[in-house]
Design a protein around this motif. Structure first.
Motif, PDB file in Angstrom:
ATOM      1  N   TYR A  32       0.879  -1.173   0.000  1.00 32.34           N
ATOM      2  CA  TYR A  32       0.000   0.000   0.000  1.00 32.34           C
ATOM      3  C   TYR A  32       0.907   1.212   0.000  1.00 32.34           C
ATOM      4  CZ  TYR A  32      -3.375   3.506   1.653  1.00 32.34           C
ATOM      5  OH  TYR A  32      -4.172   4.614   1.787  1.00 32.34           O
ATOM      6  N   TYR A  36       0.855  11.852   0.570  1.00 32.23           N
ATOM      7  CA  TYR A  36       0.206  12.860   1.398  1.00 32.23           C
ATOM      8  C   TYR A  36       0.667  14.241   0.956  1.00 32.23           C
ATOM      9  CZ  TYR A  36      -1.051   9.039   4.520  1.00 32.23           C
ATOM     10  OH  TYR A  36      -1.566   7.877   5.036  1.00 32.23           O
ATOM     11  N   GLN A  38       0.889  18.206   2.340  1.00 32.42           N
ATOM     12  CA  GLN A  38       0.857  18.985   3.569  1.00 32.42           C
ATOM     13  C   GLN A  38       1.107  20.456   3.269  1.00 32.42           C
ATOM     14  OE1 GLN A  38       3.875  18.159   6.571  1.00 32.42           O
ATOM     15  NE2 GLN A  38       2.465  18.708   8.213  1.00 32.42           N
ATOM     16  N   LYS A  42      -0.625  22.891   8.551  1.00 31.77           N
ATOM     17  CA  LYS A  42      -1.688  21.880   8.511  1.00 31.77           C
ATOM     18  C   LYS A  42      -1.089  20.491   8.645  1.00 31.77           C
ATOM     19  CE  LYS A  42      -4.773  25.012   7.346  1.00 31.77           C
ATOM     20  NZ  LYS A  42      -5.819  25.443   8.307  1.00 31.77           N
ATOM     21  N   GLY A  43      -1.957  19.521   8.986  1.00 30.61           N
ATOM     22  CA  GLY A  43      -1.514  18.139   9.002  1.00 30.61           C
ATOM     23  C   GLY A  43      -1.508  17.568   7.591  1.00 30.61           C
ATOM     24  N   PRO A  44      -0.757  16.488   7.369  1.00 29.88           N
ATOM     25  CA  PRO A  44      -0.773  15.845   6.050  1.00 29.88           C
ATOM     26  C   PRO A  44      -2.171  15.341   5.712  1.00 29.88           C
ATOM     27  CG  PRO A  44       1.041  15.028   7.393  1.00 29.88           C
ATOM     28  CD  PRO A  44       0.155  15.826   8.306  1.00 29.88           C
ATOM     29  N   LEU A  46      -4.261  12.770   2.946  1.00 38.34           N
ATOM     30  CA  LEU A  46      -4.128  11.738   1.922  1.00 38.34           C
ATOM     31  C   LEU A  46      -4.538  12.301   0.570  1.00 38.34           C
ATOM     32  CD1 LEU A  46      -3.595   8.746   1.213  1.00 38.34           C
ATOM     33  CD2 LEU A  46      -6.010   8.317   1.688  1.00 38.34           C
ATOM     34  N   PHE A  89       4.645  13.897   0.847  1.00 39.19           N
ATOM     35  CA  PHE A  89       5.281  12.738   1.463  1.00 39.19           C
ATOM     36  C   PHE A  89       4.771  11.468   0.812  1.00 39.19           C
ATOM     37  CE2 PHE A  89       7.343  14.628   5.112  1.00 39.19           C
ATOM     38  CZ  PHE A  89       6.590  15.762   5.397  1.00 39.19           C
ATOM     39  N   LYS A  93       3.336   0.717   3.306  1.00 39.19           N
ATOM     40  CA  LYS A  93       2.781  -0.066   4.414  1.00 39.19           C
ATOM     41  C   LYS A  93       2.449  -1.445   3.884  1.00 39.19           C
ATOM     42  CE  LYS A  93      -1.471   0.083   7.248  1.00 39.19           C
ATOM     43  NZ  LYS A  93      -2.063  -1.119   6.651  1.00 39.19           N
ATOM     44  N   TYR A 100       3.302   2.715   9.119  1.00 44.07           N
ATOM     45  CA  TYR A 100       3.611   3.382   7.872  1.00 44.07           C
ATOM     46  C   TYR A 100       5.081   3.803   7.899  1.00 44.07           C
ATOM     47  CZ  TYR A 100      -1.451   3.887   7.566  1.00 44.07           C
ATOM     48  OH  TYR A 100      -2.798   3.641   7.528  1.00 44.07           O
ATOM     49  N   PHE A 102       7.442   6.468   6.178  1.00 37.21           N
ATOM     50  CA  PHE A 102       7.328   7.704   5.406  1.00 37.21           C
ATOM     51  C   PHE A 102       8.645   8.060   4.734  1.00 37.21           C
ATOM     52  CE2 PHE A 102       3.171   9.455   6.290  1.00 37.21           C
ATOM     53  CZ  PHE A 102       2.771   8.761   7.407  1.00 37.21           C
ATOM     54  N   GLY A 103       8.535   8.653   3.548  1.00 31.50           N
ATOM     55  CA  GLY A 103       9.677   9.305   2.941  1.00 31.50           C
ATOM     56  C   GLY A 103       9.952  10.613   3.677  1.00 31.50           C
ATOM     57  N   THR A 104      11.032  11.245   3.315  1.00 29.63           N
ATOM     58  CA  THR A 104      11.491  12.441   4.033  1.00 29.63           C
ATOM     59  C   THR A 104      10.815  13.720   3.540  1.00 29.63           C
ATOM     60  OG1 THR A 104      13.361  12.469   2.532  1.00 29.63           O
ATOM     61  CG2 THR A 104      13.727  11.538   4.724  1.00 29.63           C
ATOM     62  N   ARG A 107       9.523  19.389  -0.879  1.00 29.43           N
ATOM     63  CA  ARG A 107       8.883  20.705  -0.835  1.00 29.43           C
ATOM     64  C   ARG A 107       8.747  21.201  -2.268  1.00 29.43           C
ATOM     65  NH1 ARG A 107      10.814  25.043   3.520  1.00 29.43           N
ATOM     66  NH2 ARG A 107      10.058  23.342   4.787  1.00 29.43           N
TER      67      ARG A 107
END
Lengths: 112, 114
Positions: A32, A36, A38, A42-44, A46, A89, A93, A100, A102-104, A107
């Motif tokens: 999966y 995301y 962001q 704000k929060g990330p 989907l 991001f 998963k 999960y 996550f990638g780094t 921007r």
């Protein structure tokens, strides 16, 4: 083996151009792959996600391309707009598990 | 319906003080996560709750960090004796079930330790 490597770290694209962000993974149990978006403060959220049974998934201007043999997946933003300027991001998963990886982050700045 | 909410949105505290951060997950979501995001950095996993039990606390940076969850609702992340390196945005996320894939993030709490 649990890492997801994301590139580039930052990206500047002209309005109307194509933004491409890449991610690579090692763990073949991952099945999966979400992206995301962001915005500052704000929060990330989907954006779009794919499973390895398809090689591409498109939602509006956003497309995920998936290469199972290369263990890579990428996000393409067509006709990029200044409102797309955000940090993106990737993540990975294994279905049926909770964690999960996550990638780094990338921007993205789209110039008007 | 309502999304994940977090409070406070911003917290400034003096070094050495304790802080408590709150997360209200989406109603009915059994799984809950806490992450830390330092300025310009990625998401750092802190802890995972399934219901009110925490099978994975492996991401908590030190014993100054602890978290609780009441049933399948509110969670609090407590940081004792805050240090300047604790300054970050603390994000909460929830998802419907342990096996589910889609997690939904709150807006985060920006913690600044002076």
């Amino acid at each position: 083996q649990q890492q997801v490597k994301q590139s580039p770290q930052s990206l500047i694209v002209q309005k109307g151009g194509i933004s491409i962000i890449n991610c690579a993974y090692e763990n073949t149990a991952f099945d999966y792959f979400p992206w995301y978006q962001q915005f500052p403060g704000k929060g990330p959220a989907l954006l779009i996600a794919i499973r390895p049974d398809v090689s591409e998934k498109k939602e509006g201007r956003f497309t995920i391309s998936f290469n199972k043999s290369a263990k890579q997946f990428s996000l393409h933003i067509m006709d990029s707009q200044p409102g797309d300027s955000a940090t993106y991001f990737c993540a990975a998963k294994t279905s049926g598990t909770y964690k999960y990886i996550f990638g780094t982050g990338t921007r993205l700045k789209v110039l008007a | 319906g309502a999304g994940v909410s977090q409070s406070p949105s911003n917290k400034v505290t003096e070094k050495g003080k304790d802080v408590e951060l709150r997360c209200d997950p989406i109603s009915g979501h059994t799984a809950l996560y806490w992450y830390r995001q330092r300025l310009g950095q990625g998401l750092e996993f802190l802890i995972y709750f399934q219901g009110n039990s925490a099978p994975d606390k492996s991401g908590l940076p030190s014993d100054r960090f602890s978290a609780e969850r009441t049933g399948e609702s509110v969670s609090t992340l407590t940081i004792q004796r805050t240090q300047q390196e604790d300054s970050a945005v603390y994000l909460c996320a929830s998802k419907l079930t342990y096996a589910g894939d889609e997690q939904y993030f709150g807006p985060g709490t920006r913690l600044t330790v002076t």
